[in-house]
Enzyme design. Structure first.
Site, PDB file in Angstrom:
ATOM      1  N   ASN A   7     -18.901  86.794 -38.500  1.00 29.27           N
ATOM      2  CA  ASN A   7     -19.755  86.701 -39.683  1.00 29.27           C
ATOM      3  C   ASN A   7     -20.159  88.132 -40.041  1.00 29.27           C
ATOM      4  OD1 ASN A   7     -21.668  86.172 -41.607  1.00 29.27           O
ATOM      5  ND2 ASN A   7     -22.870  84.760 -40.344  1.00 29.27           N
ATOM      6  N   ARG A  91     -16.462  83.727 -41.559  1.00 28.79           N
ATOM      7  CA  ARG A  91     -17.345  83.160 -42.565  1.00 28.79           C
ATOM      8  C   ARG A  91     -17.200  84.020 -43.825  1.00 28.79           C
ATOM      9  NH1 ARG A  91     -23.903  82.377 -42.373  1.00 28.79           N
ATOM     10  NH2 ARG A  91     -24.006  81.237 -44.325  1.00 28.79           N
ATOM     11  N   HIS A 180     -24.340  77.770 -48.084  1.00 31.33           N
ATOM     12  CA  HIS A 180     -24.612  77.047 -46.817  1.00 31.33           C
ATOM     13  C   HIS A 180     -23.674  75.845 -46.675  1.00 31.33           C
ATOM     14  CE1 HIS A 180     -29.094  78.449 -47.006  1.00 31.33           C
ATOM     15  NE2 HIS A 180     -28.409  79.266 -46.219  1.00 31.33           N
ATOM     16  N   ARG A 239     -36.965  84.585 -51.030  1.00 30.63           N
ATOM     17  CA  ARG A 239     -36.454  84.302 -52.378  1.00 30.63           C
ATOM     18  C   ARG A 239     -37.394  83.349 -53.111  1.00 30.63           C
ATOM     19  NH1 ARG A 239     -31.150  82.915 -49.730  1.00 30.63           N
ATOM     20  NH2 ARG A 239     -30.001  84.863 -49.553  1.00 30.63           N
ATOM     21  N   GLU A 383     -23.134  76.378 -37.583  1.00 32.24           N
ATOM     22  CA  GLU A 383     -22.115  76.887 -38.495  1.00 32.24           C
ATOM     23  C   GLU A 383     -20.945  77.519 -37.751  1.00 32.24           C
ATOM     24  OE1 GLU A 383     -25.539  78.571 -40.662  1.00 32.24           O
ATOM     25  OE2 GLU A 383     -24.283  78.362 -42.428  1.00 32.24           O
TER      26      GLU A 383
END
Ligand code: ADP
Length: 399
Positions: A7, A91, A180, A239, A383
């Site tokens: 990742n 990823r 996601h 965010r 993940e």
């Protein structure tokens, strides 16, 4: 088969080496501050054993070399040869409209990831650097791209289109993509298994530092809360989530900022940290609220209220709700947060077993009452494992 999951971020590279025989993590680590002074690698293996290398790491290729060095290290390593790595799974943030599933990386795939850089300006270049670094270090090992956007490609146009002139969709691919996706697929896939009936309407609340919601019908994504970028949707750690786009111009005008500067504020200084002023980390915000910090209390109210509204709208969009699932750092661990979100949703058939709910952390469990019409679950996401499974299936021809 052993699979290395990568990742890559703009200045970091996370990795996990997974043994697919029992899906156990053999080693994992993080290279930080790539191209910045003070770069280092932290490698973890065995029972919580740690090994650090502090060294100048100018780029992602150097970082990959260091990862291989750590994996092969005589004292701290877990491999005797690099050939033990059967494949690498990457990823990748943005796959645009081209990728609805994971894929073996070739030149055309690399070109497409490059083509989507404008849609993922921070991540796609880093993901490409990770891919190219692996190709340089282990040219014979197959590499697979697993896209954050892929799972959401089944959304119908009415869910993914924005109400802007159609030509902007045609010319610039402006639409909702969602992110996601690997987590939403992993968690909703498990939820479908647990539900066990052919027809299912599931809402997944992926609530972490970054948060997103998805509505999943019969295992396929029907709608999701993140948009063209991960800024849209619920309130997150830093965010803002959704707001009136006119706020951007107004903030720019009043504060004498550029659009880019406003966007940076909305991405990095808003959400839990922006409202509470205390922290972007939910544990700290909870603590501040417990100590009487009014703005931290407001941040929690806004957060839970926003998630609740998505649950209501997705239940309406799907014509009902069978399962509500919580996952990621907050979703898996924050019992009081889950309770706040579910408060008042009894009309939808959501009834928590409050005691069980408060007792569940980081483990799969049903948290709804026996007489709840909707099943409510905590399902931990993974993940890296999802990426490793896809990678194995693709290189062994199962997919
Ligand atoms: P990301 O992968 O998006 O960085 P995570 O899924 O790891 O984020 O989630 C991080 C969030 O989970 C942080 O806000 C953290 O405070 C929160 N979290 C972790 N443990 C708990 C807990 N016990 N109670 C509340 N929040 C928690």
């Amino acid at each position: 088969m052993k699979i290395l999951v990568i990742n890559a971020g703009s200045s970091s590279l996370k990795y996990q080496l997974i043994d697919m025989a029992d899906e156990s993590v053999i080693a994992k680590g993080l290279v930080e501050r790539i191209g910045i002074a003070g770069s280092m690698l932290t490698h973890k293996y065995g029972d919580d054993q740690k090994y650090e290398i502090a060294r100048e790491i100018p780029d992602h290729t150097a970082a990959m070399h260091l990862v291989i060095e750590a994996l092969l290290d005589k004292r701290h390593g877990v491999l005797s040869s690099i050939n033990e790595i059967g494949a690498v799974g990457h990823r990748v943030l943005h796959g645009g409209e081209k990728f609805s599933a994971s894929i073996l990386i070739d030149k055309a795939v690399e070109d497409a990831i490059e083509e989507y850089i404008p849609l993922g300006p921070l991540h796609n270049p880093a993901n490409l650097m990770g891919i190219r670094a692996c190709q340089a270090v282990m040219p014979k090992t197959p590499q697979v791209a697993v896209f954050d956007t892929a799972f959401h490609q089944t959304m119908p146009p009415k869910a993914y289109m924005y109400g802007v002139p159609y030509e902007y969709y045609e010319k610039h691919h402006i639409r909702r993509y969602g992110f996601h996706g690997t987590s939403h697929r992993f968690v909703s896939g498990r939820a479908v298994e647990l539900w066990g009936k052919p027809h299912s309407r599931i809402i997944v609340c992926h609530l972490g530092n970054g948060s997103s919601m998805s509505a999943v019908v019969d295992g396929k994504c029907f709608d999701t809360s993140m948009g063209l970028t991960p800024l849209e949707g619920v309130l997150m750690g830093t965010r803002s989530g959704s707001l009136d786009p006119a706020v951007v111009e107004y903030m720019a005008m009043r504060e004498n900022l550029s659009v880019t500067e406003v966007l940076t504020i909305l991405n990095k200084k808003s959400g839990l940290i922006g409202i509470s002023g205390a922290s972007s980390d939910m544990r700290d915000v909870n603590k501040a609220a417990d100590e009487g910090n009014e703005r931290a209390k407001l941040a929690l109210e806004m957060w839970a209220y926003g998630v609740k509204k998505y649950i209501g709208s997705y239940a309406a969009a799907m014509g009902g709700l069978d399962m509500l699932v919580f996952t990621a750092g907050i979703g898996e661990n924050d019992g009081p947060g889950r309770e706040k979100i579910c408060e008042g949703l009894e009309f939808l058939g959501v009834k928590l077993d409050k005691e069980v709910n408060l007792s569940v952390r980081s483990r799969e469990a049903k948290i709804s009452a026996a007489d709840s019409k909707v099943e409510v679950w905590v399902i931990p996401t993974n993940e890296e494992l999802a990426i490793a499974r896809d990678t194995r299936d693709i290189v062994t021809g199962k997919n």
